[in-house]
Scaffold this motif. Structure first.
Motif: not given
Lengths: 399, 86
Positions: A329-348
Protein backbone atom coordinates in the motif's frame (compact mmCIF):
# COMPACT_ATOMS: atom_id res chain seq x y z
CA UNK A 1 19.12 -19.58 28.31
CA UNK A 2 19.30 -16.03 27.05
CA UNK A 3 16.25 -13.81 26.89
CA UNK A 4 15.50 -13.24 23.22
CA UNK A 5 12.81 -10.68 23.73
CA UNK A 6 10.84 -9.12 26.53
CA UNK A 7 8.09 -11.72 26.27
CA UNK A 8 10.22 -14.83 26.34
CA UNK A 9 9.99 -16.96 29.46
CA UNK A 10 11.36 -20.30 28.39
CA UNK A 11 13.30 -21.83 25.53
CA UNK A 12 14.00 -25.34 24.32
CA UNK A 13 17.55 -26.35 23.56
CA UNK A 14 17.41 -28.23 20.26
CA UNK A 15 21.00 -28.43 19.06
CA UNK A 16 24.57 -27.97 20.23
CA UNK A 17 26.96 -26.74 17.54
CA UNK A 18 30.02 -27.17 19.76
CA UNK A 19 31.22 -29.93 22.03
CA UNK A 20 33.01 -30.01 25.36
CA UNK A 21 36.66 -29.18 24.86
CA UNK A 22 36.00 -26.77 22.00
CA UNK A 23 37.38 -23.26 22.24
CA UNK A 24 34.90 -20.51 21.48
CA UNK A 25 35.27 -16.82 20.91
CA UNK A 26 32.83 -13.96 21.29
CA UNK A 27 30.14 -14.14 18.59
CA UNK A 28 30.52 -17.84 17.79
CA UNK A 29 27.26 -19.69 17.26
CA UNK A 30 27.17 -22.46 19.83
CA UNK A 31 23.61 -23.74 20.00
CA UNK A 32 20.13 -23.55 18.56
CA UNK A 33 17.19 -22.75 20.78
CA UNK A 34 13.54 -23.11 19.84
CA UNK A 35 11.40 -20.19 20.94
CA UNK A 36 8.02 -18.74 20.08
CA UNK A 37 9.79 -16.77 17.39
CA UNK A 38 11.29 -19.84 15.82
CA UNK A 39 14.67 -21.50 16.02
CA UNK A 40 17.31 -19.01 17.10
CA UNK A 41 21.06 -19.49 16.80
CA UNK A 42 22.68 -18.67 20.10
CA UNK A 43 25.92 -16.73 20.11
CA UNK A 44 28.41 -16.86 22.93
CA UNK A 45 29.66 -13.69 24.61
CA UNK A 46 32.29 -15.29 26.78
CA UNK A 47 35.46 -16.47 25.07
CA UNK A 48 36.97 -19.65 26.50
CA UNK A 49 36.73 -23.40 26.45
CA UNK A 50 33.49 -25.35 26.72
CA UNK A 51 33.81 -27.52 29.81
CA UNK A 52 30.45 -29.22 29.93
CA UNK A 53 26.81 -28.93 28.98
CA UNK A 54 24.32 -28.33 31.76
CA UNK A 55 21.08 -28.81 29.87
CA UNK A 56 19.98 -31.87 27.95
CA UNK A 57 18.91 -31.60 24.35
CA UNK A 58 15.18 -31.00 23.86
CA UNK A 59 14.63 -29.81 27.39
CA UNK A 60 12.64 -26.65 27.95
CA UNK A 61 14.19 -24.38 30.55
CA UNK A 62 13.42 -20.93 31.97
CA UNK A 63 15.29 -17.85 30.80
CA UNK A 64 18.42 -17.44 32.91
CA UNK A 65 19.20 -21.14 33.22
CA UNK A 66 22.90 -21.79 32.53
CA UNK A 67 23.25 -23.93 29.40
CA UNK A 68 26.94 -24.76 29.59
CA UNK A 69 30.09 -24.13 31.55
CA UNK A 70 32.79 -22.13 29.83
CA UNK A 71 36.25 -21.89 31.28
CA UNK A 72 37.68 -18.47 30.51
CA UNK A 73 41.31 -18.02 29.56
CA UNK A 74 42.35 -16.85 33.01
CA UNK A 75 40.66 -19.80 34.64
CA UNK A 76 42.28 -22.15 32.18
CA UNK A 77 45.72 -20.85 33.10
CA UNK A 78 44.98 -21.16 36.79
CA UNK A 79 43.73 -24.66 35.94
CA UNK A 80 41.06 -24.35 38.56
CA UNK A 81 39.11 -27.52 37.96
CA UNK A 82 35.63 -26.51 39.19
CA UNK A 83 35.17 -23.44 37.01
CA UNK A 84 33.93 -20.31 38.69
CA UNK A 85 31.30 -19.80 36.05
CA UNK A 86 29.39 -22.57 37.75
CA UNK A 87 28.51 -20.11 40.45
CA UNK A 88 26.03 -18.61 38.06
CA UNK A 89 23.84 -21.67 38.34
CA UNK A 90 20.99 -20.82 40.69
CA UNK A 91 19.95 -24.44 41.12
CA UNK A 92 21.91 -27.48 42.04
CA UNK A 93 23.43 -28.35 38.73
CA UNK A 94 21.56 -31.11 36.95
CA UNK A 95 23.44 -34.34 36.56
CA UNK A 96 26.29 -33.63 34.25
CA UNK A 97 26.50 -35.76 31.20
CA UNK A 98 29.56 -34.72 29.26
CA UNK A 99 28.35 -35.17 25.74
CA UNK A 100 30.68 -37.08 23.52
CA UNK A 101 31.24 -35.58 20.12
CA UNK A 102 28.97 -38.14 18.54
CA UNK A 103 26.00 -36.81 20.43
CA UNK A 104 25.93 -33.62 18.43
CA UNK A 105 26.20 -35.35 15.09
CA UNK A 106 23.07 -35.88 13.05
CA UNK A 107 21.49 -39.28 13.47
CA UNK A 108 23.21 -41.93 11.41
CA UNK A 109 22.30 -41.66 7.78
CA UNK A 110 20.01 -44.29 6.41
CA UNK A 111 21.96 -46.82 4.39
CA UNK A 112 21.06 -45.64 0.89
CA UNK A 113 23.84 -45.12 -1.50
CA UNK A 114 25.81 -42.10 -0.38
CA UNK A 115 28.87 -41.71 -2.55
CA UNK A 116 32.19 -42.63 -1.05
CA UNK A 117 32.16 -39.62 1.20
CA UNK A 118 33.90 -40.20 4.48
CA UNK A 119 31.55 -40.62 7.40
CA UNK A 120 31.33 -37.48 9.45
CA UNK A 121 31.81 -35.05 6.60
CA UNK A 122 28.16 -35.33 5.68
CA UNK A 123 27.61 -31.62 6.12
CA UNK A 124 30.31 -30.87 3.54
CA UNK A 125 28.85 -33.10 0.88
CA UNK A 126 28.84 -31.50 -2.56
CA UNK A 127 25.43 -30.06 -3.30
CA UNK A 128 24.05 -27.22 -5.37
CA UNK A 129 23.01 -24.13 -3.41
CA UNK A 130 19.42 -24.79 -4.45
CA UNK A 131 19.62 -28.35 -3.14
CA UNK A 132 21.23 -27.21 0.08
CA UNK A 133 18.56 -24.57 0.55
CA UNK A 134 15.75 -26.97 -0.19
CA UNK A 135 17.18 -29.58 2.15
CA UNK A 136 17.57 -27.01 4.88
CA UNK A 137 14.04 -25.74 4.41
CA UNK A 138 12.59 -29.21 4.55
CA UNK A 139 14.86 -30.33 7.35
CA UNK A 140 16.56 -33.07 5.38
CA UNK A 141 19.99 -34.48 6.08
CA UNK A 142 21.94 -34.21 2.82
CA UNK A 143 24.03 -37.23 3.75
CA UNK A 144 20.96 -39.38 3.28
CA UNK A 145 20.67 -38.43 -0.38
CA UNK A 146 22.52 -39.77 -3.38
CA UNK A 147 23.73 -37.10 -5.77
CA UNK A 148 23.26 -37.34 -9.52
CA UNK A 149 24.98 -34.07 -10.47
CA UNK A 150 28.56 -33.50 -11.63
CA UNK A 151 31.02 -35.31 -9.36
CA UNK A 152 28.14 -36.83 -7.42
CA UNK A 153 26.88 -33.44 -6.27
CA UNK A 154 23.34 -33.37 -4.95
CA UNK A 155 20.93 -31.34 -7.09
CA UNK A 156 17.58 -29.99 -6.05
CA UNK A 157 15.99 -32.70 -8.16
CA UNK A 158 17.72 -35.31 -5.99
CA UNK A 159 16.34 -33.63 -2.91
CA UNK A 160 12.87 -33.56 -4.40
CA UNK A 161 13.11 -37.22 -5.32
CA UNK A 162 14.13 -37.95 -1.77
CA UNK A 163 11.24 -35.88 -0.46
CA UNK A 164 8.76 -37.66 -2.66
CA UNK A 165 10.12 -41.05 -1.58
CA UNK A 166 10.04 -40.14 2.07
CA UNK A 167 6.46 -38.85 1.68
CA UNK A 168 6.77 -36.30 4.42
CA UNK A 169 3.68 -35.27 6.32
CA UNK A 170 2.05 -32.05 5.10
CA UNK A 171 3.39 -30.33 8.21
CA UNK A 172 6.93 -30.74 6.88
CA UNK A 173 6.26 -28.15 4.19
CA UNK A 174 6.60 -25.48 6.84
CA UNK A 175 10.16 -24.10 7.05
CA UNK A 176 12.19 -25.80 9.72
CA UNK A 177 12.04 -24.19 13.12
CA UNK A 178 9.23 -21.73 12.46
CA UNK A 179 6.12 -22.20 14.52
CA UNK A 180 3.71 -19.68 13.04
CA UNK A 181 1.07 -20.14 15.71
CA UNK A 182 3.61 -19.50 18.46
CA UNK A 183 4.98 -16.56 16.51
CA UNK A 184 1.48 -15.08 16.38
CA UNK A 185 1.25 -15.32 20.16
CA UNK A 186 4.60 -13.53 20.49
CA UNK A 187 3.58 -10.79 18.05
CA UNK A 188 0.29 -10.29 19.87
CA UNK A 189 2.04 -9.99 23.24
CA UNK A 190 4.64 -7.50 22.02
CA UNK A 191 2.13 -5.38 20.12
CA UNK A 192 -0.39 -5.35 22.97
CA UNK A 193 2.35 -4.23 25.31
CA UNK A 194 3.38 -1.53 22.86
CA UNK A 195 -0.16 -0.22 22.46
CA UNK A 196 -0.64 -0.26 26.22
CA UNK A 197 2.64 1.39 27.25
CA UNK A 198 3.80 3.57 24.36
CA UNK A 199 2.02 6.83 23.53
CA UNK A 200 2.54 6.71 19.78
CA UNK A 201 2.42 9.67 17.45
CA UNK A 202 2.35 9.30 13.67
CA UNK A 203 3.79 11.36 10.83
CA UNK A 204 3.97 10.91 7.12
CA UNK A 205 6.11 12.48 4.45
CA UNK A 206 5.92 12.05 0.67
CA UNK A 207 9.15 12.16 -1.25
CA UNK A 208 10.25 11.93 -4.85
CA UNK A 209 12.45 8.86 -5.30
CA UNK A 210 12.96 9.26 -9.04
CA UNK A 211 16.66 10.04 -8.42
CA UNK A 212 16.98 6.69 -6.60
CA UNK A 213 15.30 4.83 -9.46
CA UNK A 214 17.52 6.41 -12.11
CA UNK A 215 20.65 5.82 -10.12
CA UNK A 216 19.71 2.18 -9.40
CA UNK A 217 18.77 1.46 -13.03
CA UNK A 218 22.11 2.82 -14.28
CA UNK A 219 24.09 1.00 -11.62
CA UNK A 220 22.28 -2.34 -11.84
CA UNK A 221 22.33 -2.38 -15.67
CA UNK A 222 25.99 -3.40 -15.73
CA UNK A 223 25.86 -5.90 -12.87
CA UNK A 224 24.95 -9.58 -12.63
CA UNK A 225 21.93 -10.27 -10.38
CA UNK A 226 24.15 -11.05 -7.37
CA UNK A 227 25.45 -7.50 -7.36
CA UNK A 228 22.19 -5.65 -7.90
CA UNK A 229 20.72 -3.36 -5.29
CA UNK A 230 17.08 -2.97 -4.36
CA UNK A 231 15.54 0.37 -3.45
CA UNK A 232 14.92 -1.11 0.00
CA UNK A 233 18.67 -1.07 0.62
CA UNK A 234 18.79 2.66 -0.12
CA UNK A 235 15.85 3.26 2.20
CA UNK A 236 17.48 1.33 5.02
CA UNK A 237 20.79 3.13 4.59
CA UNK A 238 19.10 6.53 4.53
CA UNK A 239 17.35 5.78 7.84
CA UNK A 240 20.58 4.52 9.41
CA UNK A 241 22.51 7.59 8.28
CA UNK A 242 19.76 10.05 9.25
CA UNK A 243 19.60 8.65 12.74
CA UNK A 244 23.11 9.85 13.51
CA UNK A 245 21.62 13.34 13.56
CA UNK A 246 18.54 12.25 15.47
CA UNK A 247 19.80 9.93 18.22
CA UNK A 248 16.58 10.27 20.22
CA UNK A 249 14.94 7.78 17.83
CA UNK A 250 17.63 5.15 18.29
CA UNK A 251 17.76 3.11 21.48
CA UNK A 252 15.63 1.58 24.19
CA UNK A 253 13.09 2.83 26.68
CA UNK A 254 13.62 0.81 29.84
CA UNK A 255 12.95 1.36 33.54
CA UNK A 256 11.19 4.65 32.88
CA UNK A 257 14.01 6.20 30.97
CA UNK A 258 15.40 6.37 27.46
CA UNK A 259 18.82 4.88 26.81
CA UNK A 260 20.16 6.10 23.47
CA UNK A 261 22.29 3.62 21.56
CA UNK A 262 25.61 4.58 20.02
CA UNK A 263 25.35 1.68 17.56
CA UNK A 264 22.71 1.71 14.83
CA UNK A 265 21.21 -1.76 14.55
CA UNK A 266 18.27 -1.48 12.18
CA UNK A 267 15.53 -4.08 12.64
CA UNK A 268 14.35 -5.22 9.23
CA UNK A 269 10.70 -6.24 9.26
CA UNK A 270 10.48 -9.52 7.35
CA UNK A 271 7.22 -11.21 6.45
CA UNK A 272 7.18 -14.98 6.76
CA UNK A 273 5.40 -16.99 4.08
CA UNK A 274 2.14 -18.28 5.43
CA UNK A 275 1.78 -15.40 7.90
CA UNK A 276 4.12 -14.18 10.54
CA UNK A 277 6.50 -11.32 11.01
CA UNK A 278 9.80 -10.72 12.66
CA UNK A 279 12.32 -7.89 12.59
CA UNK A 280 15.89 -9.07 13.23
CA UNK A 281 18.71 -6.54 13.33
CA UNK A 282 21.10 -5.59 10.59
CA UNK A 283 24.04 -4.60 12.75
CA UNK A 284 25.83 -1.26 12.31
CA UNK A 285 23.77 -0.47 9.22
CA UNK A 286 25.05 3.12 9.20
CA UNK A 287 28.62 1.91 8.67
CA UNK A 288 27.94 -0.65 5.93
CA UNK A 289 28.54 0.13 2.27
CA UNK A 290 25.42 -0.26 0.13
CA UNK A 291 26.76 -3.54 -1.26
CA UNK A 292 27.43 -4.93 2.20
CA UNK A 293 24.09 -3.71 3.44
CA UNK A 294 22.33 -5.38 0.51
CA UNK A 295 24.06 -8.70 1.04
CA UNK A 296 23.36 -8.40 4.76
CA UNK A 297 19.67 -7.91 3.99
CA UNK A 298 19.61 -10.87 1.60
CA UNK A 299 21.27 -13.07 4.17
CA UNK A 300 18.93 -11.92 6.92
CA UNK A 301 15.79 -12.47 4.83
CA UNK A 302 16.95 -15.87 3.67
CA UNK A 303 17.90 -17.09 7.14
CA UNK A 304 14.78 -15.67 8.72
CA UNK A 305 12.50 -17.35 6.20
CA UNK A 306 14.40 -20.60 6.71
CA UNK A 307 13.96 -20.22 10.47
CA UNK A 308 17.61 -19.55 11.31
CA UNK A 309 17.91 -16.26 13.16
CA UNK A 310 20.68 -15.45 15.60
CA UNK A 311 20.24 -14.48 19.21
CA UNK A 312 21.89 -11.05 18.96
CA UNK A 313 19.79 -10.18 15.90
CA UNK A 314 16.63 -10.83 17.89
CA UNK A 315 17.48 -8.77 20.94
CA UNK A 316 19.33 -5.67 19.86
CA UNK A 317 17.58 -3.77 17.05
CA UNK A 318 17.66 -0.11 18.07
CA UNK A 319 15.01 1.05 15.55
CA UNK A 320 12.83 -0.83 13.04
CA UNK A 321 12.21 -0.23 9.35
CA UNK A 322 9.16 -1.80 7.73
CA UNK A 323 8.48 -1.82 4.03
CA UNK A 324 5.48 -3.52 2.51
CA UNK A 325 7.12 -3.73 -0.89
CA UNK A 326 6.02 -2.92 -4.38
CA UNK A 327 2.71 -4.77 -4.17
CA UNK A 328 1.76 -3.21 -0.87
CA UNK A 329 0.00 0.00 0.00
CA UNK A 330 1.05 3.62 -0.22
CA UNK A 331 1.53 4.15 3.49
CA UNK A 332 1.78 2.03 6.61
CA UNK A 333 1.56 3.06 10.24
CA UNK A 334 3.81 0.88 12.32
CA UNK A 335 3.52 -0.18 15.93
CA UNK A 336 6.74 0.36 17.84
CA UNK A 337 8.46 -2.84 18.95
CA UNK A 338 9.29 -2.36 22.62
CA UNK A 339 11.72 -1.43 24.08
CA UNK A 340 12.49 0.52 20.87
CA UNK A 341 11.11 4.02 20.49
CA UNK A 342 10.52 4.41 16.75
CA UNK A 343 9.52 2.56 13.60
CA UNK A 344 9.90 3.94 10.09
CA UNK A 345 7.60 2.68 7.32
CA UNK A 346 8.07 2.80 3.58
CA UNK A 347 5.04 2.43 1.31
CA UNK A 348 5.24 1.23 -2.26
CA UNK A 349 6.70 3.42 -4.96
CA UNK A 350 3.90 4.94 -7.08
CA UNK A 351 3.92 7.20 -10.13
CA UNK A 352 2.23 10.52 -9.35
CA UNK A 353 1.97 13.98 -10.92
CA UNK A 354 4.63 16.07 -9.18
CA UNK A 355 5.75 19.65 -9.56
CA UNK A 356 9.40 19.90 -10.63
CA UNK A 357 10.82 23.37 -11.44
CA UNK A 358 7.34 24.82 -11.82
CA UNK A 359 6.03 22.16 -14.22
CA UNK A 360 4.00 19.02 -13.59
CA UNK A 361 5.82 15.78 -14.33
CA UNK A 362 5.14 12.11 -13.63
CA UNK A 363 7.55 11.14 -10.85
CA UNK A 364 8.10 8.09 -8.64
CA UNK A 365 6.87 8.93 -5.19
CA UNK A 366 7.03 7.09 -1.89
CA UNK A 367 5.37 7.84 1.45
CA UNK A 368 7.61 7.49 4.48
CA UNK A 369 5.95 7.26 7.88
CA UNK A 370 7.19 7.43 11.41
CA UNK A 371 5.63 6.12 14.58
CA UNK A 372 7.43 7.77 17.47
CA UNK A 373 7.30 7.36 21.25
CA UNK A 374 6.01 10.53 22.93
CA UNK A 375 7.82 9.62 26.14
CA UNK A 376 11.05 10.37 24.27
CA UNK A 377 10.36 12.68 21.32
CA UNK A 378 7.75 14.99 19.83
CA UNK A 379 6.34 15.38 16.35
CA UNK A 380 8.65 18.29 15.64
CA UNK A 381 11.79 16.16 15.99
CA UNK A 382 10.04 13.36 14.10
CA UNK A 383 9.26 15.69 11.21
CA UNK A 384 12.89 16.78 10.95
CA UNK A 385 14.00 13.14 11.08
CA UNK A 386 11.68 12.16 8.20
CA UNK A 387 12.73 15.22 6.20
CA UNK A 388 16.37 14.21 6.64
CA UNK A 389 15.66 10.70 5.32
CA UNK A 390 13.93 12.27 2.31
CA UNK A 391 16.85 14.59 1.68
CA UNK A 392 19.36 11.75 1.78
CA UNK A 393 17.33 9.82 -0.79
CA UNK A 394 17.67 12.71 -3.25
CA UNK A 395 21.37 11.91 -3.58
CA UNK A 396 21.59 8.11 -3.57
CA UNK A 397 25.14 8.18 -4.92
CA UNK A 398 26.28 9.68 -1.62
CA UNK A 399 24.69 6.98 0.56
CA UNK B 1 18.62 -27.12 -22.73
CA UNK B 2 15.14 -27.84 -24.12
CA UNK B 3 11.94 -26.02 -23.31
CA UNK B 4 11.02 -28.82 -20.96
CA UNK B 5 14.38 -28.39 -19.18
CA UNK B 6 13.85 -24.67 -18.83
CA UNK B 7 10.37 -25.20 -17.46
CA UNK B 8 11.80 -27.62 -14.93
CA UNK B 9 14.54 -25.22 -13.84
CA UNK B 10 12.01 -22.41 -13.42
CA UNK B 11 9.71 -24.66 -11.41
CA UNK B 12 12.53 -25.83 -9.15
CA UNK B 13 13.76 -22.34 -8.45
CA UNK B 14 10.25 -21.05 -7.82
CA UNK B 15 9.78 -23.87 -5.35
CA UNK B 16 12.99 -22.92 -3.60
CA UNK B 17 11.34 -19.60 -2.85
CA UNK B 18 7.77 -20.75 -2.37
CA UNK B 19 7.96 -24.41 -1.32
CA UNK B 20 4.26 -24.68 -0.52
CA UNK B 21 3.20 -23.70 -4.05
CA UNK B 22 2.21 -26.42 -6.50
CA UNK B 23 3.50 -24.96 -9.74
CA UNK B 24 1.15 -27.14 -11.75
CA UNK B 25 -1.76 -25.11 -10.40
CA UNK B 26 -0.22 -21.71 -11.21
CA UNK B 27 -1.90 -19.93 -14.13
CA UNK B 28 0.94 -19.55 -16.65
CA UNK B 29 -0.45 -16.21 -17.81
CA UNK B 30 -0.96 -14.65 -14.37
CA UNK B 31 1.43 -12.20 -12.71
CA UNK B 32 3.80 -14.39 -10.74
CA UNK B 33 4.52 -11.90 -7.98
CA UNK B 34 0.84 -11.72 -7.18
CA UNK B 35 -0.12 -15.36 -7.70
CA UNK B 36 2.57 -16.82 -5.51
CA UNK B 37 3.12 -13.76 -3.30
CA UNK B 38 6.80 -13.05 -3.82
CA UNK B 39 8.44 -9.73 -3.06
CA UNK B 40 11.27 -7.89 -4.78
CA UNK B 41 13.87 -9.73 -2.71
CA UNK B 42 12.38 -13.12 -3.65
CA UNK B 43 12.27 -12.05 -7.29
CA UNK B 44 15.91 -10.95 -7.24
CA UNK B 45 16.86 -14.28 -5.68
CA UNK B 46 14.89 -16.07 -8.39
CA UNK B 47 16.63 -14.11 -11.16
CA UNK B 48 19.99 -14.78 -9.50
CA UNK B 49 19.29 -18.52 -9.40
CA UNK B 50 18.11 -18.59 -13.02
CA UNK B 51 21.24 -16.69 -14.06
CA UNK B 52 23.45 -19.22 -12.32
CA UNK B 53 21.66 -22.26 -13.66
CA UNK B 54 21.29 -21.16 -17.29
CA UNK B 55 24.37 -18.95 -17.59
CA UNK B 56 22.19 -16.32 -19.25
CA UNK B 57 22.38 -12.61 -18.62
CA UNK B 58 19.04 -11.40 -17.33
CA UNK B 59 19.26 -7.59 -17.26
CA UNK B 60 16.95 -5.65 -15.01
CA UNK B 61 15.41 -3.94 -18.01
CA UNK B 62 13.97 -7.32 -19.09
CA UNK B 63 12.20 -7.99 -15.77
CA UNK B 64 8.75 -7.12 -17.22
CA UNK B 65 9.17 -10.01 -19.66
CA UNK B 66 9.57 -12.37 -16.73
CA UNK B 67 6.33 -11.35 -15.07
CA UNK B 68 4.44 -14.57 -15.82
CA UNK B 69 5.41 -18.24 -15.77
CA UNK B 70 4.93 -18.63 -19.52
CA UNK B 71 6.68 -15.30 -20.19
CA UNK B 72 9.64 -16.41 -18.12
CA UNK B 73 9.99 -19.74 -19.94
CA UNK B 74 9.59 -18.09 -23.35
CA UNK B 75 12.17 -15.42 -22.47
CA UNK B 76 14.78 -17.91 -21.31
CA UNK B 77 14.17 -20.16 -24.28
CA UNK B 78 14.61 -17.30 -26.77
CA UNK B 79 17.76 -16.17 -24.96
CA UNK B 80 19.21 -19.67 -25.05
CA UNK B 81 18.46 -20.03 -28.75
CA UNK B 82 20.12 -16.74 -29.64
CA UNK B 83 23.08 -17.63 -27.42
CA UNK B 84 23.52 -20.86 -29.41
CA UNK B 85 23.32 -19.25 -32.82
CA UNK B 86 25.53 -16.31 -31.86
Amino acid sequence: MPSLGADMETGTLVEWLVKPGDFVKRGDIVAVVETQKGAIEIEVYQPGQIVQFLVDLHSKVPVGTPLALIRTEGEAKAAAPPPLAAAAAPMPAPPVIPQPAAAVMPPPARPPVPLPAAAGVAARKAASPAARRLAEERGIDLSAIAGSGPGGAITSTDVERHLAAAAPPAEAKRPLGLDLAAMRVAIAAAMARSKRDIPHYYLQHQIDVTPCEHWLAARNATLPPDGRLLIGALALKAVAVAIARFPAFNGFYRDNKFEPSAAVHVGVAIAIRGGGLTAPALHDADKLSLDDLMSGMRDLVQRTRAGRMRSSEMTDPTITVSSLGERGVEALYGIIYPPQVAIVGFGKVVTRPWVVDGAIEPRSVVTITLAGDHRVTDGHAGALFLAEIGKLLQEPEKL
Amino acid sequence: MSEADIRKVVQEELNNIAPEIDIATVDPAADLRETIDIDSMDFLNLVTALHHRTGLEIPEIDYPKLATLSGMVAYLEAKLKSAKTA
